[in-house]
Design an enzyme around this catalytic site. Structure first.
Site, short mmCIF file in Angstrom:
data_model
loop_
_atom_site.label_atom_id
_atom_site.label_comp_id
_atom_site.label_asym_id
_atom_site.label_seq_id
_atom_site.Cartn_x
_atom_site.Cartn_y
_atom_site.Cartn_z
N GLY A 1 -52.38 -18.34 2.97
CA GLY A 1 -52.36 -16.89 3.09
C GLY A 1 -53.19 -16.23 2.01
O GLY A 1 -54.03 -16.87 1.37
N ASN A 2 -52.95 -14.96 1.81
CA ASN A 2 -53.66 -14.20 0.78
C ASN A 2 -52.71 -13.18 0.18
O ASN A 2 -51.55 -13.08 0.56
CB ASN A 2 -54.91 -13.54 1.37
N ARG A 3 -53.22 -12.38 -0.76
CA ARG A 3 -52.37 -11.50 -1.55
C ARG A 3 -52.27 -10.08 -0.99
O ARG A 3 -51.75 -9.19 -1.65
CB ARG A 3 -52.89 -11.45 -2.99
N SER A 4 -52.74 -9.85 0.21
CA SER A 4 -52.70 -8.49 0.75
C SER A 4 -51.26 -8.07 1.03
O SER A 4 -50.50 -8.79 1.68
CB SER A 4 -53.50 -8.42 2.05
N ALA B 1 -56.38 -8.36 5.86
CA ALA B 1 -57.05 -9.48 5.21
C ALA B 1 -56.78 -10.73 6.06
O ALA B 1 -55.68 -11.26 6.07
CB ALA B 1 -56.53 -9.68 3.79
#
Length: 416
Positions: A221-224, A288
């Site tokens: 995943g990502n930090r959005s 994102a």
């Protein structure tokens, strides 16, 4: 490269003066949360309730939270002329909740207490936040009163949908107090009313960050956080748009008057966006999206054994923004987002300009990401890059303010 940054005018002078009017509805108790949210963000707030509001929340509560006296009538402190001075000296007047009765009085210029007198004398932005049963909100008289107030420049917020008094559910619920605080701060920053320039426009927005499962427990995943996409949806709805928000893994309250569709992975996001885009006049890809996903997903949790784990094989995810551009109708405005960092090949603007050319969207919102920037923050900054070569700096502001700047840029494209 110098990153865009402009001081917030609200921090360079005395605290903004806000009048918080409170109408006599059951939602009056939520005004306490609005009051706390405004005072904790550095505003000087004077509470002016109606007499009916004090039957729901006592004056002592408002006085304790604001540090200022609470009055309802025009005969207290007469030498100070409060029925005129409060409105004249305010930077913003917020009424939450605004009942059907209070909206009717405001629309017809009635002034029988301190709050309605204040509304008549205010020359600053005025925000009325309705709260009432669905039947009252949809009644022709209320709709006509709301239309009259909006024509005069008053911001009448769209109410939320949900549980009302008793067992009833529907549209007319007071929006989340944090959302009211954000709208208030936005009006203070703009120093003018929020336009209804997107009235009736169909808007589709993606937000949050996709997750690509490795096994039933883990994911790529990502930090959005989704805050910027939610801010875009919130502001668009309050500017009159019919908003659908496709949210990927965002744990945030639903904005008032916004339809939220929840998804998890990039494929799920792609499916919803491509399905709904043909009906939209504006499509905003602020989510994102993970560039890659695992080739295979383990059916069971991957155990930590004695040997090293097998190498993780990845496959590229579809480019959703490029697909939206390729399938667009001639009248659709498409807005992309780019989170970039500089490297040996060029700075953030260099990469953003190339991305705009590759994607082919009408407008690209470019953010420089890094520790404390863009992701998981309350504020944001960057640039607007237009397909015709124009560029606009977005100074560091709260994400709702930045969202308003984006919509200011989108509106002319709808008429191009």
């Amino acid at each position: 490269m110098t990153t865009p940054s402009t001081p917030d005018p609200a921090t360079e002078s005395d605290p903004p003066s806000v009048i918080l009017g409170v109408g006599g509805g059951i939602a009056a108790y939520k005004a306490c949360e609005v009051l706390r949210g405004l005072t904790e963000t550095g505003h000087r707030v004077r509470v002016v309730p109606t007499a009916s509001a004090l039957r729901f929340v006592g004056a002592a509560t408002f006085e304790a939270l604001s540090g200022l006296p609470v009055r309802t009538d025009v005969f207290t402190d007469v030498p100070e002329v409060p029925h005129v001075r409060l409105g004249q000296n305010a930077d913003l007047v917020v009424v939450a909740p605004a009942t059907a009765d209070l909206i009717a009085k405001a629309a017809n210029g009635l002034a029988d207490d301190l709050l309605t007198n204040t509304l008549l004398t205010a020359r600053c932005p005025v925000l009325l936040v309705p709260a009432m049963h669905t039947e009252m909100w949809e009644h022709p008289a209320t709709r006509a009163n709301v239309a009259t107030l909006r024509e005069r420049g008053v911001v009448v917020a769209e109410p939320a949908s949900g549980r009302l008094t008793g067992a009833d559910t529907g549209r007319g619920r007071l929006p989340d107090p944090a959302e009211i605080v954000e709208l208030s701060r936005l009006l203070l920053a703009r120093r003018e009313a929020l336009p209804r320039d997107l009235d009736g426009r169909r808007v589709l927005i993606s937000a949050g960050g996709t997750r690509e499962p490795l096994d039933p427990v883990r994911f790529l995943g990502n930090r959005s956080s989704g805050r910027q996409g939610y801010a875009l949806a919130r502001v668009a709805a309050q500017r009159g748009a019919e908003v659908t928000l496709v949210a990927a893994n965002a744990d945030l309250p639903t904005p008032a008057a916004v339809h939220v569709v929840r998804v998890g992975s990039a494929e799920e996001l792609r499916t919803e966006m491509l399905r709904r885009a043909p009906d939209a006049e504006v499509v905003v890809m602020s989510a994102a999206v993970a560039d890659f996903r695992p080739t295979l997903r383990a059916e069971h949790k991957i155990k930590k054994g004695a040997s090293d784990p097998a190498a993780l094989e990845l496959v590229r995810n579809p480019d959703i923004l490029a697909e939206l551009v390729a399938r667009r109708t001639p009248d659709t405005v498409i807005v992309g987002f780019a989170a970039e960092t500089g490297d040996d090949a060029g700075d953030v603007l260099h990469h953003g300009r190339h991305k705009l050319q590759r994607k082919g969207c009408d407008l690209l919102v470019l953010n420089e990401v890094g520790e404390g920037r863009a992701f998981e923050t309350e504020d944001n900054e960057g640039w607007l890059l237009y397909a015709d070569g124009r560029e606009q700096t977005l100074p560091r502001r709260a994400k709702s303010e930045l969202a308003s700047m984006v919509w200011d840029g989108v509106f002319p494209l709808l008429h191009a």
